[in-house]
Design a protein around this motif. Structure first.
Motif, PDB file in Angstrom:
ATOM      1  N   VAL A  70       0.346 -96.792  38.800  1.00  4.66           N
ATOM      2  CA  VAL A  70      -0.921 -97.329  38.300  1.00  4.66           C
ATOM      3  C   VAL A  70      -0.667 -98.481  37.327  1.00  4.66           C
ATOM      4  CG1 VAL A  70      -3.000 -96.795  36.965  1.00  4.66           C
ATOM      5  CG2 VAL A  70      -2.126 -95.140  38.633  1.00  4.66           C
ATOM      6  N   PHE A  71       0.296 -98.312  36.426  1.00  2.00           N
ATOM      7  CA  PHE A  71       0.620 -99.387  35.479  1.00  2.00           C
ATOM      8  C   PHE A  71       1.142-100.620  36.216  1.00  2.00           C
ATOM      9  CE2 PHE A  71       1.665 -96.073  31.960  1.00  2.00           C
ATOM     10  CZ  PHE A  71       0.304 -95.881  31.747  1.00  2.00           C
ATOM     11  N   ASP A  72       1.982-100.407  37.235  1.00  2.55           N
ATOM     12  CA  ASP A  72       2.506-101.532  38.008  1.00  2.55           C
ATOM     13  C   ASP A  72       1.374-102.291  38.695  1.00  2.55           C
ATOM     14  OD1 ASP A  72       5.029-100.733  37.247  1.00  2.55           O
ATOM     15  OD2 ASP A  72       5.509 -99.762  39.160  1.00  2.55           O
ATOM     16  N   GLN A  73       0.437-101.535  39.275  1.00 11.13           N
ATOM     17  CA  GLN A  73      -0.684-102.157  39.963  1.00 11.13           C
ATOM     18  C   GLN A  73      -1.560-102.932  38.987  1.00 11.13           C
ATOM     19  OE1 GLN A  73      -1.404-102.315  43.157  1.00 11.13           O
ATOM     20  NE2 GLN A  73      -3.430-103.260  42.975  1.00 11.13           N
ATOM     21  N   ARG A  74      -1.757-102.361  37.811  1.00  8.67           N
ATOM     22  CA  ARG A  74      -2.600-103.027  36.819  1.00  8.67           C
ATOM     23  C   ARG A  74      -1.972-104.341  36.371  1.00  8.67           C
ATOM     24  NH1 ARG A  74      -7.014-104.804  35.479  1.00  8.67           N
ATOM     25  NH2 ARG A  74      -7.752-104.611  33.345  1.00  8.67           N
ATOM     26  N   PHE A  75      -0.648-104.366  36.204  1.00  3.07           N
ATOM     27  CA  PHE A  75       0.015-105.614  35.832  1.00  3.07           C
ATOM     28  C   PHE A  75      -0.228-106.690  36.890  1.00  3.07           C
ATOM     29  CE2 PHE A  75       3.590-108.515  36.263  1.00  3.07           C
ATOM     30  CZ  PHE A  75       3.609-109.089  34.997  1.00  3.07           C
ATOM     31  N   LEU A  76      -0.105-106.322  38.170  1.00  2.00           N
ATOM     32  CA  LEU A  76      -0.315-107.297  39.237  1.00  2.00           C
ATOM     33  C   LEU A  76      -1.745-107.837  39.216  1.00  2.00           C
ATOM     34  CD1 LEU A  76       1.575-105.572  42.197  1.00  2.00           C
ATOM     35  CD2 LEU A  76       2.303-107.577  40.868  1.00  2.00           C
ATOM     36  N   GLU A  77      -2.723-106.973  38.875  1.00  2.00           N
ATOM     37  CA  GLU A  77      -4.105-107.414  38.839  1.00  2.00           C
ATOM     38  C   GLU A  77      -4.356-108.466  37.763  1.00  2.00           C
ATOM     39  OE1 GLU A  77      -6.426-103.921  38.272  1.00  2.00           O
ATOM     40  OE2 GLU A  77      -5.908-103.041  40.209  1.00  2.00           O
TER      41      GLU A  77
END
Length: 423
Positions: A70-77
């Motif tokens: 989830v944290f990785d995805q949020r960074f990409l967003e």
């Protein structure tokens, strides 16, 4: 009416990780805050970054499903807004930045209400007469932000109801990075997650303050294929607009703005198939009366023709639909809600001609369900409301919201509803 003993309540212990909107459509001073925060994190030495990330994971990893992903995805967003100019970052740094732009949210702390229900895509392994159901719920949390939650269960012809246990960990649907046309936004849940624990949050500016009152229907296309389509109200905090949720598998969901004059109103409900080659909806376009809408496109709806006006005292203030029409041998059964004296909400029904749904064959002069006794009490008193029901055997199975606070369940013999109708 036969009311089931089960009742669902708000639950502050149900939490998910969701975006922290310091970076929501960031611009101006907000964008400056976002970029200064990112620079502060990047400036930390690697040992401090690892230590801070370890603290976050130690406190929250057991409370959430695959939180590192989830944290990785949020960074990409949010990466395009960070102003880091392509600087190469360690994985731990990216992950920590993602954590700073997330927060834990109790999505159903204030209320569960306004459910709809459809037949589950999987009807295997059931005894005769039973139906596996998939229910949507409007969950309300901090800031009165509305989200879409789901529950699965089984209903039998003997009027038994059992819901699958919720998973210990709820998960927020993730924003897809795939670019789609016409303003469509897609979210998805991981294949290993459970639909009963999935929550769909607002992801666009138009939805910022909530996704309200999803009316799901199993739609049959001309080629015989099925798709689950729902209409809901997107609320920005200043304005409302109707949008569509579309899914073929309840793993990926398209969230689609509706264009046209009818889009800027609440409470649109889609018929489960085309009629005379056109899509049809029931909607309330003037805040008081019900209209029949027709369109050649699912995502464009203009004004329709007047269908019914308030006639009975329990609906004098306004009427609206309570979900997608149900096809019976006798015609299209439409659940309605009416608002009467003291802003009391009740649920009634009407029957439309199957070939020409602009023809009203009958209406219930008295409600089939009204708030009474303990069902009157809650966040908004004297309200019963549903966003959809299904047929199970000879009954109408209806989940319904009580006082904008909790959800109850009831069975209504269909023949008794039809017998109550008059022109």
């Amino acid at each position: 009416m036969i009311q089931h003993e089960l009742r669902l309540h708000a639950d502050p212990s149900r939490v998910v990780v969701r975006p922290f909107h310091l970076a929501w459509q960031a611009s101006g001073s907000d964008l400056d805050r976002v970029q200064r925060l990112a620079r502060d994190i990047v400036a930390l030495d690697p040992r401090t970054i690892r230590a801070e990330l370890s603290v976050v994971l130690g406190e929250f990893a057991d409370r959430h499903w695959q939180i590192e992903q989830v944290f990785d995805q949020r960074f990409l967003e949010i990466q395009p807004k960070l102003g880091l100019n392509g600087e190469k970052l360690r994985r731990e740094t990216k992950r920590l930045i993602g954590a700073y732009f997330c927060h834990e949210y109790s999505f159903a702390a204030a209320a569960l209400m306004n459910p709809s229900v459809v037949r589950h895509p999987d009807q295997s392994g059931l005894r005769e007469g039973s139906v596996r159901i998939l229910m949507s719920l409007r969950a309300v949390g901090e800031g009165h932000i509305s989200t879409i939650a789901f529950r699965e269960g089984i209903v039998t012809a003997e009027r038994e109801l059992s819901l699958l246990p919720e998973p210990e960990v709820a998960t927020a649907a993730m924003l897809s990075q795939e670019k789609k046309k016409n303003g469509t936004t897609s979210v998805y849940r991981h294949r290993e997650s459970n639909i009963s624990g999935t929550v769909i949050f607002p992801v666009t500016e138009a939805q910022r303050n909530g996704l309200e009152d999803l009316r799901l229907v199993a739609f049959e296309h001309d080629n015989g294929k099925h798709e689950w389509i729902g209409t809901y109200t997107a609320y920005s905090g200043r304005s409302i607009a109707s949008e569509l949720l579309r899914t073929t598998d309840f793993h990926e969901f398209d969230l689609i703005p509706i264009s046209g004059a009818a889009a800027y109103n609440k409470g649109m409900a889609l018929f489960p198939r085309k009629i005379d080659g056109q899509y049809c909806m029931i909607g309330r376009q003037d805040g008081k009366n019900l209209y029949l809408l027709r369109s050649n496109k699912l995502d464009h709806w203009d004004d329709g023709v007047l269908l019914v006006e308030p006639r009975f005292p329990w609906e004098f203030i306004q009427i609206g639909n309570c979900g997608a029409p149900l096809e019976l041998d006798e015609g299209w059964l439409v659940l309605t809600h009416g608002v009467g004296a003291m802003r009391k909400y009740s649920i009634g029904a009407m029957l439309l001609d199957k070939a020409d749904p602009s023809i009203v064959l009958g209406r219930t002069a008295v409600p089939i369900l009204s708030a009474a006794d303990e069902d009157r009490e809650g966040y908004v008193p004297n309200v019963v409301y549903t966003c959809g029901a299904i047929r199970v055997g000879d009954d109408l199975f209806m989940p319904y919201g009580v006082a904008d606070s909790s959800v109850c369940f009831a069975f209504f013999p269909i023949d008794q509803i039809l017998q109550q109708m008059s022109l």
